[in-house]
Design an enzyme around this catalytic site. Structure first.
Site, PDB file in Angstrom:
ATOM      1  N   GLU A 163      -5.134  -9.016   3.028  1.00 36.52           N
ATOM      2  CA  GLU A 163      -5.820  -8.760   4.290  1.00 36.52           C
ATOM      3  C   GLU A 163      -7.128  -9.532   4.440  1.00 36.52           C
ATOM      4  O   GLU A 163      -7.539  -9.835   5.569  1.00 36.52           O
ATOM      5  CB  GLU A 163      -6.096  -7.251   4.444  1.00 36.52           C
ATOM      6  CG  GLU A 163      -4.852  -6.430   4.743  1.00 36.52           C
ATOM      7  CD  GLU A 163      -4.106  -5.955   3.503  1.00 36.52           C
ATOM      8  OE1 GLU A 163      -3.257  -5.067   3.626  1.00 36.52           O
ATOM      9  OE2 GLU A 163      -4.350  -6.499   2.383  1.00 36.52           O
ATOM     10  N   GLU A 223       0.823  -1.207   0.000  1.00 38.12           N
ATOM     11  CA  GLU A 223       0.000   0.000   0.000  1.00 38.12           C
ATOM     12  C   GLU A 223       0.862   1.263   0.000  1.00 38.12           C
ATOM     13  O   GLU A 223       0.548   2.231  -0.702  1.00 38.12           O
ATOM     14  CB  GLU A 223      -0.947   0.004   1.202  1.00 38.12           C
ATOM     15  CG  GLU A 223      -2.082  -0.993   1.027  1.00 38.12           C
ATOM     16  CD  GLU A 223      -2.991  -1.053   2.229  1.00 38.12           C
ATOM     17  OE1 GLU A 223      -4.191  -0.791   2.051  1.00 38.12           O
ATOM     18  OE2 GLU A 223      -2.494  -1.354   3.340  1.00 38.12           O
TER      19      GLU A 223
END
Length: 179
Positions: free
Chosen positions: A53, A33
């Site tokens: 995730e 990210e």
């Protein structure tokens, strides 16, 4: 703790000058990210990445659902995130996610050369181009074009633009001052 990650992500997005990520290994979750929040991503050939995730019952929370989809398209981003699927540097390059993939020993020299190429150009122009590309992609083509024209006109009277034109005519390198 998550607020710190959120702030870091938003800060990366708002840096007015280009930010280059260099991936030399594994970038899962927040590591990817952070890279996705940068303007360019250079990767070593052995790099592996994922936004996995969903395996933990959560979603990417550092901008990954937004930046990955913008970089590789909605369908591929959904598949990668929904399946918690890892990918390698060659795939990232093929999808347009990475700007360049090199051998590990060549990674930092390639990133440094990219930075040197950018620094050789007008800093005001780089900032306006970055802003114009970013905001233009958030809207329709006509509005983005109007934003670009406004950004262009902000540079016309700058000392950097005047010296850039003189340098071109004089066949020399410009001396940009950021003014």
């Amino acid at each position: 703790q998550h607020e710190v990650f959120e702030l870091a992500y938003l800060t990366l997005l708002d840096v007015p000058m280009p930010v280059i990520a260099a991936l030399n290994g594994i970038a899962y979750g927040g590591g990817l990210e952070n890279a996705l929040a940068c303007d360019f991503i250079y990767a070593a050939r052995h790099a592996r990445c994922a936004l996995s995730e969903t395996r933990l019952g959560i979603i990417p929370g550092g901008g990954g659902t937004q930046t990955l989809a913008r970089a590789v398209g909605e369908r591929r981003a959904k598949e990668l995130i929904f399946r918690a699927q890892a990918f390698d540097a060659a795939q990232g390059l093929a999808w347009g996610l990475f700007n360049q993939v090199v051998e590990p020993v060549e990674l930092m020299p390639a990133v440094l050369q990219c930075a040197l190429d950018i620094v050789a150009n007008g800093p005001l122009a780089i900032r306006q181009a970055k802003k114009s590309i970013h905001f233009g992609l958030q809207t329709d083509l006509h509005t983005g074009s109007r934003f670009e024209i406004e950004a262009y006109h902000r540079l016309v009277g700058s000392q950097d633009r005047h010296d850039g034109v003189r340098a071109f005519n004089d066949k020399r390198k410009p001396l940009f001052t950021g003014q």
